[in-house]
Motif scaffolding. Structure first.
Motif, PDB file in Angstrom:
ATOM      1  N   UNK A 125      33.471  53.136  -8.048  1.00 21.22           N
ATOM      2  CA  UNK A 125      34.107  53.413  -9.323  1.00 21.22           C
ATOM      3  C   UNK A 125      33.259  52.920 -10.469  1.00 21.22           C
ATOM      4  N   UNK A 126      33.836  52.939 -11.620  1.00 20.26           N
ATOM      5  CA  UNK A 126      33.080  52.705 -12.830  1.00 20.26           C
ATOM      6  C   UNK A 126      33.640  51.503 -13.556  1.00 20.26           C
ATOM      7  N   UNK A 127      32.724  50.705 -14.071  1.00 18.50           N
ATOM      8  CA  UNK A 127      33.131  49.525 -14.808  1.00 18.50           C
ATOM      9  C   UNK A 127      33.570  49.908 -16.218  1.00 18.50           C
ATOM     10  N   UNK A 128      34.672  49.358 -16.679  1.00 17.58           N
ATOM     11  CA  UNK A 128      35.091  49.632 -18.054  1.00 17.58           C
ATOM     12  C   UNK A 128      34.306  48.731 -19.003  1.00 17.58           C
ATOM     13  N   UNK A 129      34.222  49.137 -20.252  1.00 21.14           N
ATOM     14  CA  UNK A 129      33.599  48.303 -21.268  1.00 21.14           C
ATOM     15  C   UNK A 129      32.101  48.518 -21.332  1.00 21.14           C
ATOM     16  N   UNK A 130      31.500  48.177 -22.480  1.00 22.93           N
ATOM     17  CA  UNK A 130      30.082  48.451 -22.664  1.00 22.93           C
ATOM     18  C   UNK A 130      29.226  47.493 -21.874  1.00 22.93           C
ATOM     19  N   UNK A 131      28.019  47.881 -21.587  1.00 19.70           N
ATOM     20  CA  UNK A 131      27.098  47.004 -20.876  1.00 19.70           C
ATOM     21  C   UNK A 131      25.736  47.106 -21.462  1.00 19.70           C
ATOM     22  N   UNK A 170      32.342  58.418 -22.357  1.00 22.53           N
ATOM     23  CA  UNK A 170      32.578  57.795 -23.664  1.00 22.53           C
ATOM     24  C   UNK A 170      33.740  56.805 -23.597  1.00 22.53           C
ATOM     25  N   UNK A 171      34.751  57.100 -22.754  1.00 20.81           N
ATOM     26  CA  UNK A 171      35.845  56.128 -22.581  1.00 20.81           C
ATOM     27  C   UNK A 171      35.325  54.880 -21.880  1.00 20.81           C
ATOM     28  N   UNK A 172      34.527  55.069 -20.844  1.00 23.31           N
ATOM     29  CA  UNK A 172      34.034  53.920 -20.079  1.00 23.31           C
ATOM     30  C   UNK A 172      33.181  52.980 -20.920  1.00 23.31           C
ATOM     31  N   UNK A 173      32.362  53.558 -21.809  1.00 23.73           N
ATOM     32  CA  UNK A 173      31.532  52.667 -22.628  1.00 23.73           C
ATOM     33  C   UNK A 173      32.331  52.065 -23.778  1.00 23.73           C
ATOM     34  N   UNK A 174      33.563  52.540 -23.958  1.00 25.68           N
ATOM     35  CA  UNK A 174      34.453  51.894 -24.923  1.00 25.68           C
ATOM     36  C   UNK A 174      34.440  52.518 -26.310  1.00 25.68           C
ATOM     37  N   UNK A 175      33.952  53.773 -26.421  1.00 21.43           N
ATOM     38  CA  UNK A 175      33.967  54.432 -27.734  1.00 21.43           C
ATOM     39  C   UNK A 175      35.328  55.097 -27.933  1.00 21.43           C
ATOM     40  N   UNK A 176      36.254  54.336 -28.509  1.00 21.71           N
ATOM     41  CA  UNK A 176      37.634  54.818 -28.536  1.00 21.71           C
ATOM     42  C   UNK A 176      37.900  55.751 -29.708  1.00 21.71           C
ATOM     43  N   UNK A 177      37.300  55.448 -30.850  1.00 20.74           N
ATOM     44  CA  UNK A 177      37.615  56.195 -32.062  1.00 20.74           C
ATOM     45  C   UNK A 177      36.746  57.453 -32.142  1.00 20.74           C
ATOM     46  N   UNK A 178      37.140  58.482 -31.374  1.00 21.82           N
ATOM     47  CA  UNK A 178      36.299  59.682 -31.342  1.00 21.82           C
ATOM     48  C   UNK A 178      37.164  60.938 -31.262  1.00 21.82           C
ATOM     49  N   UNK A 179      36.546  62.063 -31.628  1.00 24.80           N
ATOM     50  CA  UNK A 179      37.219  63.361 -31.583  1.00 24.80           C
ATOM     51  C   UNK A 179      36.390  64.300 -30.736  1.00 24.80           C
ATOM     52  N   UNK A 236      29.224  51.624 -31.498  1.00 25.84           N
ATOM     53  CA  UNK A 236      29.980  50.486 -30.957  1.00 25.84           C
ATOM     54  C   UNK A 236      29.763  49.243 -31.804  1.00 25.84           C
ATOM     55  N   UNK A 237      28.529  49.055 -32.257  1.00 23.48           N
ATOM     56  CA  UNK A 237      28.237  47.901 -33.115  1.00 23.48           C
ATOM     57  C   UNK A 237      29.030  48.008 -34.409  1.00 23.48           C
ATOM     58  N   UNK A 238      29.114  49.225 -34.953  1.00 18.07           N
ATOM     59  CA  UNK A 238      29.858  49.413 -36.203  1.00 18.07           C
ATOM     60  C   UNK A 238      31.348  49.194 -35.968  1.00 18.07           C
ATOM     61  N   UNK A 239      31.853  49.683 -34.811  1.00 22.97           N
ATOM     62  CA  UNK A 239      33.288  49.553 -34.513  1.00 22.97           C
ATOM     63  C   UNK A 239      33.690  48.099 -34.307  1.00 22.97           C
ATOM     64  N   UNK A 240      32.821  47.338 -33.629  1.00 23.10           N
ATOM     65  CA  UNK A 240      33.242  45.988 -33.211  1.00 23.10           C
ATOM     66  C   UNK A 240      32.455  44.857 -33.828  1.00 23.10           C
ATOM     67  N   UNK A 241      31.402  45.179 -34.545  1.00 22.94           N
ATOM     68  CA  UNK A 241      30.562  44.128 -35.100  1.00 22.94           C
ATOM     69  C   UNK A 241      29.498  43.688 -34.122  1.00 22.94           C
ATOM     70  N   UNK A 242      29.751  43.826 -32.830  1.00 25.36           N
ATOM     71  CA  UNK A 242      28.737  43.488 -31.832  1.00 25.36           C
ATOM     72  C   UNK A 242      29.050  44.211 -30.529  1.00 25.36           C
TER      73      UNK A 242
END
Ligand code: HAM
Length: 412
Positions: free
Chosen positions: A406-412, A131-140, A295-301
């Motif tokens: 290793x793993x690429x950061x950010x969504x793809x 979830x960190x790698x795909x960039x979903x930051x606002x999570x519990x 992710x779309x809701x968090x960032x608009x795209x």
């Protein structure tokens, strides 16, 4: 989505999980017996149909029961514990709404054959990293232990007598059905049930010594791995096969009723329900469509990875041969390359390069053809260089984003 599934596969394999596939549909009984007759999945959401022989079949609503079934069939050839991952389509019947679809994809992990709490914390660590790698930051991350055959029956009795006294405050659906599975009321997102759940006895205060020790082990593992979590005594999860650990990731970017991006837990009794020897297991599944939606809701795209490395634009017929050799050399060097299949003006070709998401355009005209060179333009900033082919290849490779390990950061 492709980038995300590749990230999931790379991460799972980095931790030693093997890719598994199971059939898109199975005998209805497999899901009905394991998820529990009173679960929403079985009660309301199964995509069930009859085949020509009158057998009842169901499109796979979840991956755990099929993976355990497949494991039991080939157990003698598999390592113990067995660590598997899947990236599969699932189907659940129900009213489609934002974040809830009839067909969706899951990334799931299962560790079968160990009751060690380190297995629980490892699967949670993999899910959390993903979830960190795909960039979903606002999570519990919410965790709980829902006990086992020793401590759950007396707790269930306690909860039942509490719910008997609160029956009138429950939502209609639970008012009639809570005796079947009283713990489900705790998980209900309805306001009325939440109020009742608030004051209900907590399973975490009624765990037996074994379950308490196990839960402490899981939490200790999460702390060692530096994973932030919150204990939630009301988290029970919606499938009946869970024992001990239950966890869920929630995203604030999703509608409250569909806030869970993923979840899982331990299912130490599942193999026996399927006729196998007692075999503990633990795993999770993350909903990939829900992540994209969040992710779309968090960032608009959602930013997508560049589709293509290089687009070869040819100017003039006489440059055709050299342009073809350049495209071949780029592909031989592992650089994804496309070129216009039709003769078009340079401007139209560069527009096309942009549309397909290329990072570079290789411009090849009469001059380059005669000199044996290529004019390479970086499309993000227009920087341009004319050079020999080897140098052009080196420039593109030096700018490649995809890491080899290793793993690429950010969504793809
Ligand atoms: P689940 O909580 O039923 O668990 O589903 C896991 C995730 O799948 C949810 O958190 C959600 O992101 C996604 N999901 C579920 N239903 C839908 C839907 N209708 N539309 C879109 N996404 C959806 C399981 O499936 C367990 N098998 C997880 C597990 C694995 N437990 C142990 N091992």
């Amino acid at each position: 989505m492709r980038g995300m599934t590749e990230q999931a596969a790379r991460l799972a394999e980095l931790y030693g999980y093997r890719y598994v596939e199971t059939p898109a549909f199975e005998h209805t009984e497999l899901f009905a017996r394991t998820a529990g007759e009173s679960s929403d999945v079985v009660h309301k959401e199964m995509y069930t149909f009859e085949d020509k022989s009158g057998r009842s079949l169901t499109l796979r609503p979840e991956g755990t029961a099929p993976v355990v079934r497949a494991y039991l069939a080939s157990q003698s050839m598999l390592p113990s514990p067995f660590k598997g991952y899947y990236l599969e389509h699932m189907w659940r019947y129900g009213r489609p709404q934002a974040g809830r679809w009839r067909e969706f994809r899951q990334f799931g992990l299962e560790v079968i054959g160990t009751a060690d709490p380190r297995a629980d914390s490892e699967v949670i660590e993999v899910g959390d990293r993903f979830l960190s790698h795909v960039g979903l930051s606002d999570r519990d991350l919410l965790v709980n232990s829902i006990g086992d055959d020793v401590c759950r029956p007396p707790y269930r009795k306690l909860l039942l007598s509490y719910l008997d006294s609160e029956r009138e405050s429950l939502r209609d659906e639970h008012r009639d059905r809570y005796p079947e599975n009283p713990m489900r009321v705790l998980d209900c997102r309805d306001e009325a049930c939440r109020g009742v759940a608030e004051d209900a006895p907590k399973i975490s205060e009624h765990l037996c010594d074994e379950c308490r020790r196990h839960f402490d082990g899981v939490l200790g593992g999460l702390e060692e791995a530096g994973i932030a979590y919150r204990k939630d005594p009301r988290l029970v999860r919606g499938l009946d096969y869970y024992t001990r650990t239950a966890f869920e990731w929630e995203s604030a970017a999703l509608p409250a009723a569909q806030a869970s991006v993923g979840g899982g837990g331990r299912y130490d009794g599942l193999a026996e329900i399927l006729g196998g020897a007692p075999t503990p297991g633990v795993g999770f599944a993350i909903g990939l469509d829900r992540i994209l939606f969040a992710l779309e809701t968090e960032r608009g795209e959602v930013a997508s990875a560049p589709a293509l490395e290089c687009f070869v634009a040819t100017v003039g017929e006489s440059a055709d041969g050299w342009a073809r050799r350049i495209a071949a050399a780029l592909r031989d060097s592992g650089i994804s390359t496309d070129a216009s299949l039709e003769r078009r003006p340079l401007k139209a070709q560069l527009r096309m390069a942009d549309r397909v998401g290329a990072r570079f355009a290789a411009i090849v005209g009469e001059k380059e053809s005669a000199a044996g060179t290529v004019t390479l333009r970086r499309l993000s900033d227009g920087q341009q260089r004319e050079s020999g082919l080897d140098e052009a290849v080196a420039w593109i490779l030096s700018q490649q984003e995809t890491p080899s390990a290793g793993i690429q950061e950010g969504p793809g």
